[in-house]
Design an enzyme around this catalytic site. Structure first.
Site, PDB file in Angstrom:
ATOM      1  N   ILE A   1       2.506  -8.158  -8.545  1.00  0.00           N
ATOM      2  CA  ILE A   1       3.400  -8.000 -10.033  1.00  0.00           C
ATOM      3  C   ILE A   1       2.757  -7.118 -10.614  1.00  0.00           C
ATOM      4  CG2 ILE A   1       5.332  -8.286 -11.173  1.00  0.00           C
ATOM      5  CD1 ILE A   1       5.728 -10.738  -9.745  1.00  0.00           C
TER       6      ILE A   1
ATOM      7  N   LYS B   1       5.538 -19.074 -18.332  1.00  0.00           N
ATOM      8  CA  LYS B   1       3.748 -19.496 -18.023  1.00  0.00           C
ATOM      9  C   LYS B   1       3.011 -18.716 -19.396  1.00  0.00           C
ATOM     10  CE  LYS B   1       0.822 -18.275 -14.936  1.00  0.00           C
ATOM     11  NZ  LYS B   1       0.320 -17.136 -13.460  1.00  0.00           N
TER      12      LYS B   1
END
Length: 496
Positions: free
Chosen positions: A344, A78
């Site tokens: 997260i 990403k």
């Protein structure tokens, strides 16, 4: 009487529980006994598939080999988030990781770009970001360089359930005990109010010195047992539902997350190696659950592989993340919608914060107060960044977006917007997760252009300014020549 804390009990598995178990066992395993209680009968949210670059620090601290991790969790790279339709329908922009341009002494890069824009000599802002160029060229390889101009920070899209399994194996190898079972009773000390032990449905009793509540939105300890107040932020962030569904993988995975605005919320698209993660975040005031599920299923890139799953939530945080001898980690401590992929990270930062303040012979009030101060600040700073995306929209004529554009915002965010709008200046506050380049891209992407720039940007002529910008663009593009295609990079990882 003081005595060393010996036993940590983690309530709940999933990503939060096993991150906590892995870090504690790696860094304090010789000094602590760690037991994690979870039940296969209780599902996890499991949709936190997109991350931000600090996840790599976590993996590095654990000594995890990145190629092994990518294969085990079916991960992809990403480099950015693409926001579709957040300013106006049909328009898009990127929040790409990494610096935009290069700051000069006493004068950040955006002031030179703003001056050039007023003089009609500046190209697109994202021409000065290496991550964006990698996306445009569909190329990627990690860079090893000390040149700040060639910084290429990246994160991952991965299967959160596979990541939890990976960390469970890691933690159990380091002595963490996993106990299967449902907790029926939480017993507390009558004088101190501390949790002393947990009674499982099987009759097993688990005692401990400090308890980590990783039970998700339920908050079995922090909410149900300790009744810790919740600070609700739904007046700023009114989305209270999400519907999620996996789908077939893309033929060619993309190195970025997509956040696509709809009339009553937004849709995520997260490309993994073996599937796509999809979801629609919305406000139940403006959209029914059935309508949201239908909208999601008819807006997928690939065929759905399961039925949509509904998730209800309230945006906000626990007033105290650490209360008595209970520390809430993950969703039990609060919820911020996944717009900037921070779920997260909030788990990771909470465990790191606990490690730094971990008690030795007894839990001290000063440590609890500092933990809660830092936790509150982090939540509020991320909250402001997420509100910005909604507040700065120009989707006129849509009730959901109109209400958000005209609603009040936190004073801290209003100050930051006013400073940028009037002067082009961005200020990163203490320990703030999102740096100036992140704020710059979202503000510009949402159409919030400053009225002025710093006078130091006038110290160069138009000719010098044009040459400076062209040189910066060339520098940002220079690593692409040696990079493999993104698909080729993933294939090389999987063939190792």
């Amino acid at each position: 009487m003081k005595h060393p804390l010996k036993k940590v009990v983690i309530v709940g598995g999933g990503t939060a529980g096993w991150i906590a178990a892995a870090l504690l066992s790696k860094l304090m395993g010789s000094a602590l006994s760690i037991e994690l209680i979870e039940s296969d009968a209780i599902g996890t949210i499991g949709v936190g598939e997109a991350t931000i670059p600090p996840i790599r620090h976590l993996n590095d601290a654990l000594g995890i080999n990145e190629a092994d991790f990518l294969r085990a969790t079916r991960a992809t790279i990403k480099l950015a988030i693409r926001f579709d339709g957040w300013h106006t329908p049909g328009q898009h922009y990127f929040h790409a990781f990494g610096a935009v341009g290069q700051d000069f002494a006493f004068c950040p890069f955006q002031h030179f770009w703003l001056r050039a824009r007023q003089a009609n000599i500046a190209p697109d802002l994202w021409d000065y970001n290496l991550n964006y160029h990698c996306i445009a060229a569909n190329k990627f390889a990690p860079l090893s360089t000390q040149d700040p101009n060639l910084e290429l920070p990246y994160a991952f899209h991965f299967d959160a359930n596979l990541y939890a399994q990976y960390l469970r194996h890691y933690a159990e190898q380091r002595g963490v005990i996993r106990t299967e079972g449902l907790i029926e009773q939480v017993q507390r000390d009558a004088d101190s109010g501390d949790v002393t032990q947990l009674v499982l449905k099987s009759g097993l009793v688990v005692a401990g010195d400090i308890f980590l509540d990783c039970s998700g939105l339920r908050g079995l300890l922090i909410k149900e047992a300790l009744d810790t107040p919740f600070e609700n932020w739904s007046h700023w962030l009114p989305c209270d539902r999400a519907v999620a569904v996996p789908s077939e993988p893309l033929e060619k995975p993309l190195p970025f997350t997509r956040a696509i605005a709809h009339e009553f919320g937004w849709q995520w698209r997260i490309p993994l190696q073996h599937r796509n993660g999809n979801g629609l975040v919305y406000s139940s005031e403006y959209c029914s659950d059935d309508e949201a599920a239908h909208r999601l299923l008819t807006r997928l890139d690939t065929t759905a592989t399961d039925e949509p799953r509904l998730i209800r939530f309230s945006t906000g945080r626990r007033v105290e993340s650490w209360r008595h001898n209970v520390v809430a980690i993950g969703l039990s401590s609060g919820f911020l919608e996944p717009l900037e992929s921070t779920s997260i990270h909030l788990i990771q930062s909470a465990v790191v914060r606990l490690l730094k303040l971990f008690p030795h012979q007894q839990i001290e009030p000063a440590a609890i107060a500092e933990y809660n101060r830092q936790s509150a600040l982090e939540f509020e700073q991320i909250r402001d960044f997420i509100i910005l995306h909604y507040h700065a929209n120009q989707r006129a004529g849509e009730p959901f977006w109109d209400a958000l554009r005209h609603s009040d915002i936190p004073h801290s965010l209003a100050q930051k917007i006013a400073l940028f709008r009037q002067t082009g200046t961005l200020v990163k506050t203490q320990d703030e997760l999102f740096v100036e380049s992140s704020w710059l891209q979202v503000l510009i992407g949402q159409g919030l252009l400053p009225e002025d720039y710093h006078p130091m940007a006038n110290q160069v002529t138009d000719t010098q300014l044009r040459a400076l910008l062209n040189n910066m663009k060339s520098i940002k593009q220079s690593p692409l020549q040696q990079m493999p295609g993104y698909g080729e990079f993933l294939a090389q990882i999987n063939n190792k």
